[in-house]
Design a protein around this motif. Structure first.
Motif, PDB file in Angstrom:
ATOM      1  N   GLY A   2      -3.872   2.713  -0.104  1.00  0.00           N
ATOM      2  CA  GLY A   2      -3.026   2.778   1.090  1.00  0.00           C
ATOM      3  C   GLY A   2      -2.876   4.166   1.641  1.00  0.00           C
ATOM      4  O   GLY A   2      -2.724   5.130   0.911  1.00  0.00           O
ATOM      5  N   THR A  36       0.811  -1.215   0.000  1.00  0.00           N
ATOM      6  CA  THR A  36       0.000   0.000   0.000  1.00  0.00           C
ATOM      7  C   THR A  36       0.850   1.274   0.000  1.00  0.00           C
ATOM      8  O   THR A  36       0.315   2.378  -0.095  1.00  0.00           O
ATOM      9  CB  THR A  36      -0.918   0.025   1.228  1.00  0.00           C
ATOM     10  OG1 THR A  36      -0.117  -0.023   2.410  1.00  0.00           O
ATOM     11  CG2 THR A  36      -1.882  -1.151   1.196  1.00  0.00           C
ATOM     12  N   ARG A  91       2.031   6.446  -2.679  1.00  0.00           N
ATOM     13  CA  ARG A  91       0.874   5.765  -2.113  1.00  0.00           C
ATOM     14  C   ARG A  91       0.303   4.845  -3.192  1.00  0.00           C
ATOM     15  O   ARG A  91       0.066   5.277  -4.323  1.00  0.00           O
ATOM     16  CB  ARG A  91      -0.160   6.793  -1.652  1.00  0.00           C
ATOM     17  CG  ARG A  91      -1.210   6.261  -0.708  1.00  0.00           C
ATOM     18  CD  ARG A  91      -1.778   7.387   0.198  1.00  0.00           C
ATOM     19  NE  ARG A  91      -2.047   8.607  -0.520  1.00  0.00           N
ATOM     20  CZ  ARG A  91      -3.277   9.024  -0.856  1.00  0.00           C
ATOM     21  NH1 ARG A  91      -4.334   8.263  -0.571  1.00  0.00           N
ATOM     22  NH2 ARG A  91      -3.446  10.163  -1.472  1.00  0.00           N
TER      23      ARG A  91
END
Length: 429
Positions: free
Chosen positions: A108, A80, A104
């Motif tokens: 996540g 994530t 990211r």
């Protein structure tokens, strides 16, 4: 020898300019590759990138983009959140830079800038022990250079008969040995520092081979070691020929050639080439090092060679001649130092806003104290030298001058220490 006397191109420490995808981006999936673009050309072998503690493959980008590399990211490296810890070694001076890129992935986390607590890929910093040891080796190298080059100049111009003095011969021999040793050991420390390694890496052959193959910095260090080996020939000729060699035009030409080579190769791995006028920086650095060498090397031989002998004819010639030489050297140091400060620091505000600038101010403050003490010595030369000669070097007459010269020499060693720290510090720009 063309490289030794050529002017390096302008550069600052290599930094990451941009990445594709951009750092902090929210991506649908883990990227197969990430492009890193730096502020100047890089060797892919000098770029290290890790994800979750594993080193990733770094490849050169398309032809015509020497400042860009491609990092291959295996599947599952991000989950994530993908954290890439990068470090790069500057091809010009061997200094390392490092940082972290965070992406990211999918759904996540809400803050892309926060590092994953288990990623273990935060920006790597050079070892403090290696940096300290490298600074010490630079100080020893500068001191050896000043004593050797300044000592040769003092003997050739002012005190040829000093070649028969045992203490003077030992100073020259010790400075040559320390200069060569500092170059070899310093190369290992610089290689370990640039690779974010430990002190133990200094003993590994791979550290030296990697540094020698890393670009201009390796070539310059090899040239410097070669110049110290050539200096051994000049020193041997002086020790064997004595005063006759010191007065010989042939020996003086050889000593001048080796001295300029040592000074130039010492300055080529510093910050003098940074800025918009690298040519001026290179010339100023050469003049600056030459002035310091003639000042400190001459002071040392004056303190440990000429004054203890207290021979009237030597006091008359060497002391008065050195007073003039020191005055010219100081003027050259001040002028060249101003050019270097403008070249490297870049602005008046940077003198107070950066660590490099503040360290430079400390160096200038100590140098100002040295100049005040030196002025006291010059007053002694103007008012007391004739009396000292008439009294045939009377100890009580010479003692105040000895104390002044000793204090001046000690403070110059502090200036050299500050110079060594400036070499390993990031410039003020």
């Amino acid at each position: 020898m063309t490289l030794v006397f050529s002017v390096p191109s302008a550069s600052a420490h290599t930094e990451l300019d941009s990445s594709s995808p951009k750092g902090g981006a929210h991506l649908a999936r883990t990227p197969r590759a990430v492009k890193l673009t730096f502020s100047e050309r890089v060797d892919p072998a000098d770029v290290h990138v890790t994800a979750r503690g594993k080193r990733l493959t770094v490849e050169p980008a398309a032809i015509g983009k020497p400042d860009t590399v491609v990092v291959r990211v295996p599947k599952g490296s991000g989950d994530t959140r993908l954290n890439l810890g990068w470090q790069v070694r500057d091809m010009e001076d061997g200094h390392p830079s490092s940082g972290t890129l965070t992406f990211r992935i999918g759904n996540g986390g809400s803050r892309a800038s926060a590092p994953h607590p288990d990623a273990g890929d935060a920006a790597v910093s050079p070892s403090a022990a290696v940096r300290t040891a490298w600074g010490v080796s630079r100080w020893v190298g500068y001191l050896a250079l000043a004593l050797f080059v300044g000592g040769l100049g003092f003997l050739a111009m002012l005190w040829p008969q000093g070649t028969e003095d045992r203490r003077t011969r030992r100073i020259l021999a010790a400075s040559w040995a320390c200069g060569l040793a500092a170059t070899v050991v310093g190369a290992g420390l610089q290689g370990a520092y640039g690779a974010m390694g430990s002190l133990g890496d200094v003993l590994r052959l791979s550290t030296y081979t990697d540094l020698l193959g890393s670009g201009d910095v390796g070539i310059v260090l090899a040239c410097r070691a070669l110049m110290w080996l050539l200096a051994a020939v000049v020193l041997a000729a002086l020790l064997q020929g004595g005063e006759r060699a010191a007065r010989s035009p042939g020996w003086r030409v050889g000593a001048c050639f080796v001295s300029v080579g040592l000074l130039r190769t010492t300055g080529m791995t510093g910050h003098n080439s940074e800025g918009t006028h690298p040519g001026w920086g290179a010339v100023a650095d050469l003049v600056h090092l030459l002035g310091i060498s003639l000042w400190l090397g001459g002071l040392t031989l004056l303190l440990l060679g000429v004054l203890p002998r207290r021979r009237p004819e030597e006091l008359s010639a060497a002391v008065s001649g050195y007073s003039t030489l020191a005055g010219v050297s100081v003027a050259a140091i001040v002028a060249a130092g101003a050019v270097l400060a403008w070249q490297v620091v870049g602005s008046f505000g940077a003198l107070f806003a950066t660590g490099y600038g503040r360290l430079l101010l400390i160096k200038l403050a100590v140098l100002a104290v040295v100049l005040l003490i030196a002025q006291r010595s010059r007053r002694w030369v103007r008012t007391r030298l004739d009396i000292a000669v008439l009294l045939r070097g009377d100890r009580a007459t010479v003692r105040p001058f000895v104390h002044s010269v000793a204090a001046e020499t000690g403070l110059l060693l502090v200036v050299l220490a500050a110079t060594s720290l400036l070499v390993t510090a990031a410039p003020g720009r």
